[in-house]
Design a protein around this motif. Sequence first.
Motif, PDB file in Angstrom:
ATOM      1  N   ASP A  43       0.869  -1.172   0.000  1.00 48.79           N
ATOM      2  CA  ASP A  43       0.000   0.000   0.000  1.00 48.79           C
ATOM      3  C   ASP A  43       0.907   1.223   0.000  1.00 48.79           C
ATOM      4  O   ASP A  43       1.756   1.370   0.885  1.00 48.79           O
ATOM      5  CB  ASP A  43      -0.895  -0.010   1.243  1.00 48.79           C
ATOM      6  CG  ASP A  43      -1.904   1.128   1.245  1.00 48.79           C
ATOM      7  OD1 ASP A  43      -1.484   2.301   1.250  1.00 48.79           O
ATOM      8  OD2 ASP A  43      -3.108   0.846   1.257  1.00 48.79           O
ATOM      9  N   PRO A  44       0.748   2.119  -0.970  1.00 47.58           N
ATOM     10  CA  PRO A  44       1.666   3.257  -1.074  1.00 47.58           C
ATOM     11  C   PRO A  44       1.607   4.211   0.110  1.00 47.58           C
ATOM     12  O   PRO A  44       2.522   5.011   0.299  1.00 47.58           O
ATOM     13  CB  PRO A  44       1.213   3.958  -2.365  1.00 47.58           C
ATOM     14  CG  PRO A  44      -0.192   3.508  -2.581  1.00 47.58           C
ATOM     15  CD  PRO A  44      -0.255   2.117  -2.042  1.00 47.58           C
ATOM     16  N   ARG A  45       0.542   4.125   0.931  1.00 52.36           N
ATOM     17  CA  ARG A  45       0.456   4.975   2.108  1.00 52.36           C
ATOM     18  C   ARG A  45       0.802   4.221   3.394  1.00 52.36           C
ATOM     19  O   ARG A  45       1.395   4.798   4.311  1.00 52.36           O
ATOM     20  CB  ARG A  45      -0.959   5.544   2.225  1.00 52.36           C
ATOM     21  CG  ARG A  45      -1.318   6.535   1.144  1.00 52.36           C
ATOM     22  CD  ARG A  45      -0.598   7.836   1.329  1.00 52.36           C
ATOM     23  NE  ARG A  45      -1.007   8.500   2.582  1.00 52.36           N
ATOM     24  CZ  ARG A  45      -0.383   9.564   3.093  1.00 52.36           C
ATOM     25  NH1 ARG A  45       0.684  10.070   2.486  1.00 52.36           N
ATOM     26  NH2 ARG A  45      -0.803  10.108   4.226  1.00 52.36           N
ATOM     27  N   LEU A  46       0.441   2.957   3.490  1.00 53.02           N
ATOM     28  CA  LEU A  46       0.671   2.239   4.739  1.00 53.02           C
ATOM     29  C   LEU A  46       2.142   1.927   4.979  1.00 53.02           C
ATOM     30  O   LEU A  46       2.594   1.884   6.127  1.00 53.02           O
ATOM     31  CB  LEU A  46      -0.156   0.963   4.772  1.00 53.02           C
ATOM     32  CG  LEU A  46      -1.675   1.157   4.855  1.00 53.02           C
ATOM     33  CD1 LEU A  46      -2.371  -0.175   5.036  1.00 53.02           C
ATOM     34  CD2 LEU A  46      -2.037   2.109   5.990  1.00 53.02           C
ATOM     35  N   ASP A  47       2.895   1.716   3.921  1.00 51.18           N
ATOM     36  CA  ASP A  47       4.320   1.471   4.107  1.00 51.18           C
ATOM     37  C   ASP A  47       5.013   2.660   4.772  1.00 51.18           C
ATOM     38  O   ASP A  47       5.736   2.483   5.759  1.00 51.18           O
ATOM     39  CB  ASP A  47       4.981   1.119   2.777  1.00 51.18           C
ATOM     40  CG  ASP A  47       4.637  -0.301   2.330  1.00 51.18           C
ATOM     41  OD1 ASP A  47       4.157  -1.082   3.175  1.00 51.18           O
ATOM     42  OD2 ASP A  47       4.848  -0.613   1.146  1.00 51.18           O
ATOM     43  N   PRO A  48       4.819   3.900   4.279  1.00 51.45           N
ATOM     44  CA  PRO A  48       5.431   5.036   4.992  1.00 51.45           C
ATOM     45  C   PRO A  48       4.844   5.251   6.380  1.00 51.45           C
ATOM     46  O   PRO A  48       5.537   5.739   7.273  1.00 51.45           O
ATOM     47  CB  PRO A  48       5.160   6.234   4.075  1.00 51.45           C
ATOM     48  CG  PRO A  48       4.116   5.804   3.116  1.00 51.45           C
ATOM     49  CD  PRO A  48       4.256   4.324   2.981  1.00 51.45           C
ATOM     50  N   ALA A  49       3.582   4.858   6.589  1.00 50.12           N
ATOM     51  CA  ALA A  49       3.005   4.968   7.935  1.00 50.12           C
ATOM     52  C   ALA A  49       3.725   4.037   8.896  1.00 50.12           C
ATOM     53  O   ALA A  49       4.032   4.417  10.041  1.00 50.12           O
ATOM     54  CB  ALA A  49       1.514   4.653   7.897  1.00 50.12           C
ATOM     55  N   ARG A  50       4.003   2.809   8.448  1.00 52.06           N
ATOM     56  CA  ARG A  50       4.750   1.866   9.283  1.00 52.06           C
ATOM     57  C   ARG A  50       6.148   2.409   9.600  1.00 52.06           C
ATOM     58  O   ARG A  50       6.634   2.320  10.735  1.00 52.06           O
ATOM     59  CB  ARG A  50       4.875   0.519   8.577  1.00 52.06           C
ATOM     60  CG  ARG A  50       3.597  -0.278   8.480  1.00 52.06           C
ATOM     61  CD  ARG A  50       3.877  -1.686   7.951  1.00 52.06           C
ATOM     62  NE  ARG A  50       2.632  -2.383   7.672  1.00 52.06           N
ATOM     63  CZ  ARG A  50       2.025  -2.417   6.487  1.00 52.06           C
ATOM     64  NH1 ARG A  50       2.558  -1.757   5.467  1.00 52.06           N
ATOM     65  NH2 ARG A  50       0.894  -3.073   6.325  1.00 52.06           N
ATOM     66  N   THR A  51       6.788   2.965   8.584  1.00 49.62           N
ATOM     67  CA  THR A  51       8.126   3.521   8.787  1.00 49.62           C
ATOM     68  C   THR A  51       8.095   4.654   9.796  1.00 49.62           C
ATOM     69  O   THR A  51       8.949   4.741  10.686  1.00 49.62           O
ATOM     70  CB  THR A  51       8.691   4.020   7.449  1.00 49.62           C
ATOM     71  OG1 THR A  51       8.746   2.924   6.526  1.00 49.62           O
ATOM     72  CG2 THR A  51      10.081   4.610   7.627  1.00 49.62           C
ATOM     73  N   TRP A  52       7.100   5.529   9.670  1.00 50.54           N
ATOM     74  CA  TRP A  52       6.950   6.653  10.609  1.00 50.54           C
ATOM     75  C   TRP A  52       6.775   6.158  12.033  1.00 50.54           C
ATOM     76  O   TRP A  52       7.455   6.643  12.950  1.00 50.54           O
ATOM     77  CB  TRP A  52       5.753   7.511  10.174  1.00 50.54           C
ATOM     78  CG  TRP A  52       5.304   8.526  11.176  1.00 50.54           C
ATOM     79  CD1 TRP A  52       6.035   9.570  11.667  1.00 50.54           C
ATOM     80  CD2 TRP A  52       4.024   8.597  11.803  1.00 50.54           C
ATOM     81  NE1 TRP A  52       5.282  10.291  12.574  1.00 50.54           N
ATOM     82  CE2 TRP A  52       4.049   9.712  12.667  1.00 50.54           C
ATOM     83  CE3 TRP A  52       2.862   7.840  11.705  1.00 50.54           C
ATOM     84  CZ2 TRP A  52       2.939  10.077  13.439  1.00 50.54           C
ATOM     85  CZ3 TRP A  52       1.760   8.204  12.466  1.00 50.54           C
ATOM     86  CH2 TRP A  52       1.796   9.306  13.329  1.00 50.54           C
ATOM     87  N   LEU A  53       5.899   5.190  12.241  1.00 46.46           N
ATOM     88  CA  LEU A  53       5.670   4.676  13.580  1.00 46.46           C
ATOM     89  C   LEU A  53       6.918   3.984  14.126  1.00 46.46           C
ATOM     90  O   LEU A  53       7.240   4.106  15.320  1.00 46.46           O
ATOM     91  CB  LEU A  53       4.481   3.712  13.572  1.00 46.46           C
ATOM     92  CG  LEU A  53       3.107   4.348  13.316  1.00 46.46           C
ATOM     93  CD1 LEU A  53       2.035   3.282  13.172  1.00 46.46           C
ATOM     94  CD2 LEU A  53       2.737   5.320  14.432  1.00 46.46           C
ATOM     95  N   THR A  54       7.627   3.292  13.259  1.00 49.04           N
ATOM     96  CA  THR A  54       8.839   2.611  13.698  1.00 49.04           C
ATOM     97  C   THR A  54       9.877   3.612  14.184  1.00 49.04           C
ATOM     98  O   THR A  54      10.539   3.406  15.209  1.00 49.04           O
ATOM     99  CB  THR A  54       9.415   1.760  12.560  1.00 49.04           C
ATOM    100  OG1 THR A  54       8.454   0.767  12.180  1.00 49.04           O
ATOM    101  CG2 THR A  54      10.705   1.071  12.998  1.00 49.04           C
ATOM    102  N   THR A  55      10.032   4.727  13.469  1.00 46.69           N
ATOM    103  CA  THR A  55      11.002   5.751  13.884  1.00 46.69           C
ATOM    104  C   THR A  55      10.627   6.372  15.223  1.00 46.69           C
ATOM    105  O   THR A  55      11.491   6.900  15.929  1.00 46.69           O
ATOM    106  CB  THR A  55      11.117   6.853  12.823  1.00 46.69           C
ATOM    107  OG1 THR A  55       9.850   7.506  12.660  1.00 46.69           O
ATOM    108  CG2 THR A  55      11.581   6.291  11.492  1.00 46.69           C
ATOM    109  N   LEU A  56       9.339   6.307  15.582  1.00 47.34           N
ATOM    110  CA  LEU A  56       8.888   6.820  16.880  1.00 47.34           C
ATOM    111  C   LEU A  56       9.031   5.793  17.990  1.00 47.34           C
ATOM    112  O   LEU A  56       8.727   6.078  19.157  1.00 47.34           O
ATOM    113  CB  LEU A  56       7.415   7.248  16.783  1.00 47.34           C
ATOM    114  CG  LEU A  56       7.103   8.440  15.871  1.00 47.34           C
ATOM    115  CD1 LEU A  56       5.593   8.600  15.722  1.00 47.34           C
ATOM    116  CD2 LEU A  56       7.720   9.722  16.416  1.00 47.34           C
ATOM    117  N   GLY A  57       9.468   4.594  17.619  1.00 47.80           N
ATOM    118  CA  GLY A  57       9.582   3.531  18.610  1.00 47.80           C
ATOM    119  C   GLY A  57       8.276   2.817  18.883  1.00 47.80           C
ATOM    120  O   GLY A  57       8.136   2.108  19.886  1.00 47.80           O
ATOM    121  N   VAL A  58       7.299   2.996  17.993  1.00 45.44           N
ATOM    122  CA  VAL A  58       5.987   2.357  18.147  1.00 45.44           C
ATOM    123  C   VAL A  58       6.018   0.998  17.455  1.00 45.44           C
ATOM    124  O   VAL A  58       6.318   0.911  16.265  1.00 45.44           O
ATOM    125  CB  VAL A  58       4.870   3.243  17.550  1.00 45.44           C
ATOM    126  CG1 VAL A  58       3.534   2.518  17.601  1.00 45.44           C
ATOM    127  CG2 VAL A  58       4.795   4.576  18.285  1.00 45.44           C
TER     128      VAL A  58
END
Length: 361
Positions: A43-58
């Motif tokens: 999903d072109p939006r969910l992949d960057p969402a996962r990356t964003w959350l990962t960088t936050l430690g989520v």
Amino acid sequence: VYSTIIVPFKNSQNDIIHLAAWSGYRQKPLLESSVAIIPTNPDPRLDPARTWLTTLGVRLQRGFQDVAVDASIRRYFRADIEGRSHILMDAAPPGEDVRPFMDVNRRLRAARLHAPKIFHADRRNGFLLLEDLGDELYRDLLDKNNVDELFPALFDILETFALAVSTDDLPLFSVRKLRRDMDLFPEWYLGHHRTAMPRQRLDAVWDDFCDRIIDSALTQPQCFVHRDFHSCNLLRTAENEIGIIDFQDAVIGPVSYDFVSLIWDRYIHWPRPQIETWMETIRLKLGLQMEPEQWRRYCDLMGLQRNIKIVGIFARLYYRDGKSGYLEMIPRFYEYVTSTLRLYPEFAAVLSPMEHPECVQ
């Protein structure tokens, strides 16, 4: 000529001065299954969402779950994080902007209303991680047997909107916006859905009709307006509080607007005597310094503006956006419009063409 009057008004008891929706993360008529696991294809939006959350430690404990159908391009997903459910809002720019949601959220929470807590925000890319308010919509709770039990708390929210929510720097519900809303009816309902309707009679009186409706909207007291305050945007939370969603389009506007949004509902039809009783309840609750007849007129004409807009929007959602679930809801709102027009002989010239068989059927 219009003049917008922002009138502070007093609550006599405590002297305080002052829409297609998120819908509990789901929209029942359009999505009978409220929870579906997202397919594994990228999903072109969910992949960057996962990356964003990962960088936050989520850390996500499982994949996102699609839990909403929205009239806009916004999307909502459930995410299990550390044993608790959260909501990911995906509001992809440039078509969407999370900043109005964040701004109004702050105003509501400052007034002690239960808008979802924002845990994390990526303004640039249009992601918010939110509190999950659940799925128990007032749409599914309200009925004729419990309305007297449930409505008082909703009227309390309307009181807080009118008397306590900050309106500093909110946009005005301007003449242009009010008229643009009304023009959705001839543009989309008549222009695309009922094309056989003879337009000349309605076109001849439309400008004058809109002027009267808009003048009524702008000459009543103005306050914070949610703009889509109805049973699909209200939830009973696990803490037995009332959660409020889909508020990002809030404005400074007519005090009657959110009230008429609530009482002329898409799923529940309330009898006119009950509606008039609630009109008087709200007039007294807000300490509005006007006669009951004037307040009823303000409410009725505001209801006309909103319900005419809804008929047009639902037609647009079908013919422009391919969202067929809204089309079946048009008849109820159309009846709201014509039944109110019948109460006002001054609008006979509008009512007559709107009751033309080729306009209605």
